[in-house]
Design a protein around this motif. Structure first.
Motif, PDB file in Angstrom:
ATOM      1  N   THR A 226       0.874  -1.185   0.000  1.00  0.00           N
ATOM      2  CA  THR A 226       0.000   0.000   0.000  1.00  0.00           C
ATOM      3  C   THR A 226       0.909   1.233   0.000  1.00  0.00           C
ATOM      4  O   THR A 226       2.091   1.121  -0.296  1.00  0.00           O
ATOM      5  CB  THR A 226      -0.909  -0.002   1.250  1.00  0.00           C
ATOM      6  OG1 THR A 226      -0.078   0.052   2.413  1.00  0.00           O
ATOM      7  CG2 THR A 226      -1.760  -1.256   1.303  1.00  0.00           C
ATOM      8  N   ASP A 227       0.356   2.396   0.318  1.00  0.00           N
ATOM      9  CA  ASP A 227       1.198   3.595   0.387  1.00  0.00           C
ATOM     10  C   ASP A 227       2.297   3.355   1.440  1.00  0.00           C
ATOM     11  O   ASP A 227       1.988   3.171   2.619  1.00  0.00           O
ATOM     12  CB  ASP A 227       0.323   4.798   0.764  1.00  0.00           C
ATOM     13  CG  ASP A 227       1.166   6.065   0.973  1.00  0.00           C
ATOM     14  OD1 ASP A 227       2.403   5.993   0.810  1.00  0.00           O
ATOM     15  OD2 ASP A 227       0.572   7.110   1.294  1.00  0.00           O
ATOM     16  N   ARG A 230       2.424   4.690   5.154  1.00  0.00           N
ATOM     17  CA  ARG A 230       1.605   4.181   6.254  1.00  0.00           C
ATOM     18  C   ARG A 230       2.311   3.003   6.943  1.00  0.00           C
ATOM     19  O   ARG A 230       1.935   1.847   6.781  1.00  0.00           O
ATOM     20  CB  ARG A 230       0.219   3.744   5.751  1.00  0.00           C
ATOM     21  CG  ARG A 230      -0.602   4.889   5.189  1.00  0.00           C
ATOM     22  CD  ARG A 230      -2.088   4.636   5.330  1.00  0.00           C
ATOM     23  NE  ARG A 230      -2.524   4.719   6.716  1.00  0.00           N
ATOM     24  CZ  ARG A 230      -3.770   4.515   7.112  1.00  0.00           C
ATOM     25  NH1 ARG A 230      -4.705   4.193   6.240  1.00  0.00           N
ATOM     26  NH2 ARG A 230      -4.085   4.612   8.384  1.00  0.00           N
ATOM     27  N   PRO A 239      -3.999   8.304  -0.839  1.00  0.00           N
ATOM     28  CA  PRO A 239      -4.626   7.260  -1.657  1.00  0.00           C
ATOM     29  C   PRO A 239      -4.037   7.175  -3.063  1.00  0.00           C
ATOM     30  O   PRO A 239      -3.879   6.080  -3.599  1.00  0.00           O
ATOM     31  CB  PRO A 239      -6.099   7.678  -1.705  1.00  0.00           C
ATOM     32  CG  PRO A 239      -6.298   8.661  -0.617  1.00  0.00           C
ATOM     33  CD  PRO A 239      -4.972   9.217  -0.233  1.00  0.00           C
ATOM     34  N   CYS A 242      -1.385   4.685  -3.787  1.00  0.00           N
ATOM     35  CA  CYS A 242      -1.668   3.313  -3.370  1.00  0.00           C
ATOM     36  C   CYS A 242      -2.396   2.530  -4.466  1.00  0.00           C
ATOM     37  O   CYS A 242      -3.410   2.978  -4.994  1.00  0.00           O
ATOM     38  CB  CYS A 242      -2.526   3.357  -2.113  1.00  0.00           C
ATOM     39  SG  CYS A 242      -3.006   1.734  -1.561  1.00  0.00           S
ATOM     40  N   ILE A 244      -3.996  -0.249  -4.113  1.00  0.00           N
ATOM     41  CA  ILE A 244      -5.306  -0.705  -3.621  1.00  0.00           C
ATOM     42  C   ILE A 244      -6.374   0.346  -3.930  1.00  0.00           C
ATOM     43  O   ILE A 244      -7.490   0.031  -4.327  1.00  0.00           O
ATOM     44  CB  ILE A 244      -5.232  -0.972  -2.093  1.00  0.00           C
ATOM     45  CG1 ILE A 244      -4.276  -2.133  -1.796  1.00  0.00           C
ATOM     46  CG2 ILE A 244      -6.623  -1.216  -1.496  1.00  0.00           C
ATOM     47  CD1 ILE A 244      -4.682  -3.471  -2.379  1.00  0.00           C
ATOM     48  N   TYR A 245      -5.979   1.603  -3.794  1.00  0.00           N
ATOM     49  CA  TYR A 245      -6.941   2.674  -4.054  1.00  0.00           C
ATOM     50  C   TYR A 245      -7.341   2.730  -5.538  1.00  0.00           C
ATOM     51  O   TYR A 245      -8.492   3.041  -5.858  1.00  0.00           O
ATOM     52  CB  TYR A 245      -6.387   4.027  -3.591  1.00  0.00           C
ATOM     53  CG  TYR A 245      -7.421   5.124  -3.679  1.00  0.00           C
ATOM     54  CD1 TYR A 245      -8.468   5.175  -2.766  1.00  0.00           C
ATOM     55  CD2 TYR A 245      -7.370   6.075  -4.697  1.00  0.00           C
ATOM     56  CE1 TYR A 245      -9.443   6.160  -2.854  1.00  0.00           C
ATOM     57  CE2 TYR A 245      -8.338   7.060  -4.789  1.00  0.00           C
ATOM     58  CZ  TYR A 245      -9.369   7.099  -3.864  1.00  0.00           C
ATOM     59  OH  TYR A 245     -10.332   8.058  -3.955  1.00  0.00           O
ATOM     60  N   CYS A 264      -8.218   7.338   4.674  1.00  0.00           N
ATOM     61  CA  CYS A 264      -6.790   7.068   4.456  1.00  0.00           C
ATOM     62  C   CYS A 264      -5.976   8.305   4.816  1.00  0.00           C
ATOM     63  O   CYS A 264      -4.982   8.218   5.540  1.00  0.00           O
ATOM     64  CB  CYS A 264      -6.571   6.669   2.996  1.00  0.00           C
ATOM     65  SG  CYS A 264      -4.852   6.376   2.556  1.00  0.00           S
ATOM     66  N   ILE A 269      -9.083   5.069   8.868  1.00  0.00           N
ATOM     67  CA  ILE A 269      -9.144   3.624   8.600  1.00  0.00           C
ATOM     68  C   ILE A 269      -7.726   3.099   8.365  1.00  0.00           C
ATOM     69  O   ILE A 269      -6.826   3.821   7.912  1.00  0.00           O
ATOM     70  CB  ILE A 269     -10.010   3.246   7.373  1.00  0.00           C
ATOM     71  CG1 ILE A 269      -9.478   3.908   6.084  1.00  0.00           C
ATOM     72  CG2 ILE A 269     -11.470   3.574   7.594  1.00  0.00           C
ATOM     73  CD1 ILE A 269     -10.070   3.298   4.821  1.00  0.00           C
ATOM     74  N   GLY A 270      -7.544   1.831   8.683  1.00  0.00           N
ATOM     75  CA  GLY A 270      -6.256   1.179   8.433  1.00  0.00           C
ATOM     76  C   GLY A 270      -6.291   0.450   7.105  1.00  0.00           C
ATOM     77  O   GLY A 270      -7.364   0.246   6.514  1.00  0.00           O
ATOM     78  N   CYS A 271      -5.130   0.045   6.646  1.00  0.00           N
ATOM     79  CA  CYS A 271      -5.044  -0.633   5.345  1.00  0.00           C
ATOM     80  C   CYS A 271      -5.776  -1.974   5.351  1.00  0.00           C
ATOM     81  O   CYS A 271      -6.329  -2.387   4.334  1.00  0.00           O
ATOM     82  CB  CYS A 271      -3.593  -0.818   4.940  1.00  0.00           C
ATOM     83  SG  CYS A 271      -2.782   0.760   4.582  1.00  0.00           S
ATOM     84  N   CYS A 274      -9.360  -1.218   4.877  1.00  0.00           N
ATOM     85  CA  CYS A 274      -9.520  -0.723   3.511  1.00  0.00           C
ATOM     86  C   CYS A 274      -9.534  -1.903   2.535  1.00  0.00           C
ATOM     87  O   CYS A 274     -10.365  -1.986   1.631  1.00  0.00           O
ATOM     88  CB  CYS A 274      -8.384   0.240   3.205  1.00  0.00           C
ATOM     89  SG  CYS A 274      -8.485   1.000   1.587  1.00  0.00           S
TER      90      CYS A 274
HETATM   91 FE1  SF4 Z   1      -4.104   2.283   0.426  1.00  0.00          FE
HETATM   92 FE2  SF4 Z   1      -6.395   2.026   1.667  1.00  0.00          FE
HETATM   93 FE3  SF4 Z   1      -4.094   1.834   3.008  1.00  0.00          FE
HETATM   94 FE4  SF4 Z   1      -4.871   4.177   2.061  1.00  0.00          FE
HETATM   95  S1  SF4 Z   1      -5.927   2.962   3.619  1.00  0.00           S
HETATM   96  S2  SF4 Z   1      -2.822   3.308   1.900  1.00  0.00           S
HETATM   97  S3  SF4 Z   1      -5.894   3.589   0.165  1.00  0.00           S
HETATM   98  S4  SF4 Z   1      -4.843   0.440   1.440  1.00  0.00           S
END
Ligand code: SF4
Ligand code: TRP
Length: 330
Positions: A226-227, A230, A239, A242, A244-245, A264, A269-271, A274
């Motif tokens: 992910t990013d 984080r 986002p 990332c 995932i985003y 994010c 919220i955590g990854c 997400c």
């Molecule tokens: Fe990626 Fe979601 Fe984590 Fe943000 S919260 S870094 S969008 S996985």
């Protein structure tokens, strides 16, 4: 008099199950073209093109082709609206490619960018074959056989369509106006990288398939990067950095997507959460496709559909080859 519709033709190589990249890069657009009613659509399995790089192990081609046709139907391509066929069932494609070979200088083929690029990428196999060099000419035969005017392709395939245009111009100038010059319809794709942010591809193992089980998807999504900012749960993220985003942006409703982005950025919220939301969104999209795909494979209609598509294609191909042999004095 029936209205003469411009013709769309496109193909895919049967090299494995289809993934999200196939859908968002091509199939979504094919379905749109089919349903627009503005084109007569021809979609085929590029079996011989699969051999240009995968000639050593051919044991899965027929199985992948069936699976591919079933997936096409599962996402909304409809054999009542478009013609599906298998290149390998149509020897005419080989005949036309051979005849085009007579008028095509080898350097035209050597300078197609993918010739060098794919050879570098697939350096584990010997691609100094006639078949691989001839890839774009075989593609030219596929297109011209059905007098196609529009060829929906990804950006990476434009050079092939350009070569087709050059070959058509030369052919027409020698023997008379037989073929229209095909135009590439470049798909405005929602660019969807693989889970490791490289190009989505079976060979990188970073693809999400349209029809695999939810468990298999989960196993790939949960460990995906992910990013990198984080590190801890409390670190805010971006986002846009990332992968995932990028997937969320495709499967989520606008409201949910905005919540995810905000969550994010503020570390609300955590990854892991997400990714769970992503899995839910992906299933919402994939579940109906997976169910339909399974039904089609089980129903037994598929083989009849392909036989019928091949028959329609063959009738058309025979007309074209008659004309070609005639203008070439054969
Ligand atoms: Fe990626 Fe979601 Fe984590 Fe943000 S919260 S870094 S969008 S996985
Ligand atoms: N080269 C195309 C691909 O890899 C497949 C293909 C073969 C094709 N013949 C074609 C696409 C004719 C469009 C028209 O995606």
């Amino acid at each position: 008099m029936p209205k003469y519709l411009p013709r769309v033709l496109s193909g895919m190589r049967p090299t494995g199950p289809l993934h999200l990249g196939h859908y968002f890069g091509a199939l979504e657009n094919w379905v749109r073209l089919q349903n627009s009613g503005e084109y007569a659509c021809w979609f085929f399995s590029a079996d011989w093109h699969a051999l240009t790089t995968g000639y050593r192990d051919t044991s899965h081609i027929a199985e992948y082709r069936r699976d591919m046709f079933a997936t096409w139907m599962a996402v909304g391509l409809d054999p009542d609206k478009a013609t599906f066929f298998a290149q390998a069932a149509l020897p005419e494609h080989g005949e036309l490619a051979t005849l085009f070979g007579m008028i095509t200088p080898i350097p035209w083929l050597e300078r197609v960018p993918s010739y060098k690029e794919v050879r570098q990428e697939l350096s584990d196999r010997d691609l100094s074959t006639i078949g691989f060099l001839n890839y774009p000419l075989l593609q030219t035969a596929d297109i011209t056989m059905y007098l196609a005017t529009h060829v929906p392709v990804g950006e990476d395939q434009l050079a092939h369509v350009e070569l087709s245009r050059e070959v058509v111009r030369r052919f027409n100038s020698y023997y008379g106006e037989v073929f229209p010059e095909p135009k590439g319809l470049v798909t405005k794709v929602k660019r969807l990288p693989g889970l490791d942010n490289r190009k989505m591809s079976k060979s990188y193992g970073n693809a999400i398939y349209l029809t695999e089980s939810p468990d298999e998807v989960k196993k790939k999504v949960m460990p995906a990067p992910t990013d990198p900012a984080r590190i801890r749960r409390s670190d805010p993220g971006t986002p846009e950095k990332c992968t995932i985003y990028a997937y969320q942006a495709i499967v989520q409703e606008e409201g949910t997507l905005a919540e995810i982005a905000e969550g994010c950025r503020t570390a609300a919220i955590g990854c892991v959460d997400c990714k769970k939301k992503l899995l839910a969104g992906l299933e919402g999209f994939r579940e109906p496709i997976r169910a339909k795909h399974a039904d089609i494979l089980a129903s037994g209609d598929l083989d009849d559909i392909i036989v019928e598509g091949n028959r329609k294609a063959r009738a058309e191909a025979q007309l074209t080859m008659h004309r070609v042999r005639e203008v070439m004095g054969l």
